[in-house]
Design an enzyme around this catalytic site. Structure first.
Site, PDB file in Angstrom:
ATOM      1  N   HIS A 555      -0.263  -1.164  -8.866  1.00 41.33           N
ATOM      2  CA  HIS A 555       0.325  -1.648  -7.604  1.00 41.33           C
ATOM      3  C   HIS A 555      -0.379  -2.895  -7.066  1.00 41.33           C
ATOM      4  CE1 HIS A 555       1.582   2.531  -7.915  1.00 41.33           C
ATOM      5  NE2 HIS A 555       0.412   2.976  -7.528  1.00 41.33           N
ATOM      6  N   HIS A 556      -0.843  -3.770  -7.917  1.00 42.08           N
ATOM      7  CA  HIS A 556      -1.665  -4.888  -7.457  1.00 42.08           C
ATOM      8  C   HIS A 556      -0.960  -6.234  -7.621  1.00 42.08           C
ATOM      9  CE1 HIS A 556      -5.510  -2.315  -8.362  1.00 42.08           C
ATOM     10  NE2 HIS A 556      -4.766  -1.815  -7.405  1.00 42.08           N
ATOM     11  N   GLN A 557       0.311  -6.311  -7.315  1.00 36.79           N
ATOM     12  CA  GLN A 557       1.034  -7.576  -7.462  1.00 36.79           C
ATOM     13  C   GLN A 557       0.666  -8.529  -6.324  1.00 36.79           C
ATOM     14  OE1 GLN A 557       2.781  -4.560  -7.098  1.00 36.79           O
ATOM     15  NE2 GLN A 557       3.181  -4.105  -9.237  1.00 36.79           N
TER      16      GLN A 557
END
Length: 622
Positions: A555-557
């Site tokens: 979830h690190h966009q």
């Protein structure tokens, strides 16, 4: 009455309630009310039904991490009317239990985003599509994530400032990390890198297995110093620091919204309200409001001062493009009138990770399996104990930060992270993690089902490179605002990203061979991964194949609304987070992060919200 030893997406709490005496059930329901179901009562007491053309000083779009912080801080001024608009609903007891975070990836509280089929990655996923769960709920992804609190490296923020983003150096952002934090970290009470008086609880996870204790010792024997990775130096190993409070998830909603939602009459919160467009005057290029849908009806809110997009790394660029702010190629093809040409969504970085390898150990009843949960775990959790299995982050217990051989970065700037989890896809019998990652049955049945059936203690490492060179993109497929944007993570377009991950795997294997790990009988699970059988198990080519097969998102966009000065052709927002060329419009979320950070991005987004709120207040004279 004895608790049935099962666990499913319907919830272990429901099973408990159905099989517990009526007297105990009353007590449990009372605890549940204290723990979060009171939100339902609160919403009944203060329903927020929108009034068309209502006017606010500030409109905050998105009630996630940054949006919750901004709404809280701006509404501290009683003279400002603030509207917070969120597409999802409110947390409940299931969000509070950290062990259920895997199940949070498969609920209606997420956007269900997925990549387009990947050419070089996600081979172990159906249709080569990696899923991108993002929170659709007050609290955003902080309400569904794995709660790891990792701010990043000093050099990350200094590099932001060196790229022209004045005000964002480490020394300038550290006070905003501290402003949010209420640290309960044994041994770190007097360090200048932590604060005990902020709204967001950060603590060590109290539930720990024998396996993680061995891993921490083994990592030190392998040359990784014990560290506070949110302190002076990131390099080394540590038990995980988490956004939990007393063993319960402490999301942006719990920290910043719930305490004030009934007390501040100038803050209006609108849930289940889907913003579809930012209203921008084409002659003045000034944002003056938003359009949104509530109960299938269209509404307009107007903003006296600013519209603030905090909708996340996918939804904020989508809304900008739908509103006429974005790249010419995408908007012209869809017939959207371009008000300001900017590289919105053209650049996206993400920490593509590798799920594995898995190691077997000789401990007993230590690994996470859902059928090991008992009534004592649940009643202990409800009674307020922070050290039951219910408070584990689905097994995540430790982090190790390292430089890989041949790294060109300074030695104090890690290349890679090893995430230790005392479990695997076998832990939940394939009901959550596997589904949330879109992993093929063939892989689960070959590697993980035998572990589940044997109940063999084990652990898994996830390997996460911090500084990928591959660049993805987000774009519109249609003018319909209710359709998802297209997402191409473009994983491993630069093959160096695979090589960094390979070195991380080798480092994890070295730790497994240390005396501390050998004392618990650690050995690698050597079942060949389906699709990689043609390579010799354990060879570099085997692991390269495994990396491209078991690709995992954390979830690190970032960088879809990249921050940079007006002279930067890749920038969408200024260092004040103002959209270039558009007045009275800012983006405040993880999409503004210009480079992939040495962090799990939730912590930096709390900081971004704090700093943005101060900039907005200063701009309007508070």
């Amino acid at each position: 009455m004895q608790l049935k030893q099962t666990f499913s997406t319907s919830g272990i709490f429901i099973i408990l309630c159905l099989q517990t005496s009526s007297y105990a059930l009353q007590n449990i329901l009372g605890d549940l009310t204290q723990l979060g179901l009171s939100n339902f009562r609160q919403e009944l007491l203060r329903p927020q039904i929108p009034r068309n053309n209502d006017v606010y000083d500030f409109i905050v779009v998105g009630g996630g991490t940054a949006g919750s912080v901004v709404a809280n801080r701006l509404s501290e001024n009683p003279n400002w009317r603030v509207a917070l608009i969120e597409a999802g609903g409110t947390e409940n007891i299931f969000n509070l239990a950290p062990v259920l975070c895997g199940y949070m990836q498969v609920t209606n509280a997420i956007w269900n985003y997925r990549t387009v089929p990947q050419k070089r990655a996600c081979f172990g996923m159906y249709n080569n599509e990696c899923l991108h769960p993002r929170g659709k709920i007050l609290g955003g992804t902080s309400s569904i994530n794995f709660m790891i609190y990792n701010r990043g490296n000093r050099r990350d923020f200094d590099s932001w400032a060196e790229a022209g983003n004045y005000g964002w150096s480490y020394n300038e952002v550290l006070p905003y990390f501290l402003k949010s934090e209420m640290a309960n970290l044994d041994g770190l009470e007097f360090t200048p890198y932590h604060n005990q008086s902020g709204p967001l609880s950060v603590e060590y996870v109290k539930y720990r297995t024998e396996i993680v204790h061995a891993f921490i010792k083994g990592a030190q024997q392998a040359g990784h110093a014990y560290t506070d990775y949110n302190g002076e130096s990131q390099l080394g190993v540590s038990y995980v620091q988490a956004t939990t409070r007393g063993g319960r998830r402490h999301s942006a909603y719990r920290a910043f919204i719930e305490p004030i939602m009934l007390r501040r009459q100038n803050l209006k919160i609108f849930t289940f309200s889907r913003v579809t467009k930012v209203l921008i005057d084409p002659s003045t290029k000034a944002a003056y409001g938003v359009e949104f849908i509530y109960r299938k009806q269209r509404y307009v809110f107007k903003a006296r001062k600013e519209v603030i997009l905090s909708a996340g790394s996918f939804n904020s660029p989508q809304l900008l493009m739908l509103s006429g702010v974005g790249p010419e190629d995408n908007l012209s093809r869809l017939g959207i009138n371009i008000l300001q040409e900017l590289p919105v969504g053209v650049r996206m970085y993400e920490h593509a990770s590798h799920f594995g390898p898995t190691f077997l150990v000789n401990t007993t009843n230590q690994s996470l399996f859902t059928n090991r949960f008992g009534i004592s775990d649940i009643l202990g959790f409800l009674a307020g104990r922070p050290d039951t299995r219910m408070s584990t982050l689905t097994g995540v217990e430790a982090l190790t930060f390292l430089n890989v051989p041949g790294s060109k970065r300074p030695k104090d700037w890690p290349d890679c992270e090893i995430i230790f989890a005392s479990g695997s896809l076998a832990s939940d019998d394939g009901t959550a993690l596997k589904v949330g990652a879109n992993i093929k049955d063939e892989i689960y049945n070959r590697l993980y089902r035998p572990i589940m059936q044997s109940q063999q203690d084990h652990y898994t490492v996830l390997i996460m490179p911090f500084h990928p060179k591959s660049v993805g993109r987000v774009w519109l497929r249609t003018k319909n605002p209710l359709q998802w944007p297209m997402i191409d993570a473009n994983y491993f377009d630069d093959p160096n990203d695979v090589e960094v991950m390979l070195e991380g795997i080798k480092a994890a294997i070295r730790i497994s061979k240390t005396p501390a790990m050998q004392r618990i009988g650690t050995r690698i699970l050597d079942t060949p991964l389906p699709g990689c059988e043609s390579y010799t198990f354990g060879s570099d080519d085997y692991w390269r194949c495994s990396i491209r097969t078991m690709t995992y998102t954390l979830h690190h966009q970032v960088a879809t609304c990249r921050m940079g000065p007006a002279t930067d052709p890749t920038a969408v927002v200024s260092p004040e987070l103002k959209v270039h060329g558009i007045r009275k419009l800012r983006v405040v979320d993880g999409g503004i992060i210009p480079f992939p950070p040495t962090a799990h991005t939730n912590a930096p987004v709390f900081m971004i919200g704090e700093k943005a709120a101060d900039m907005i207040r200063a701009a309007w004279g508070d």
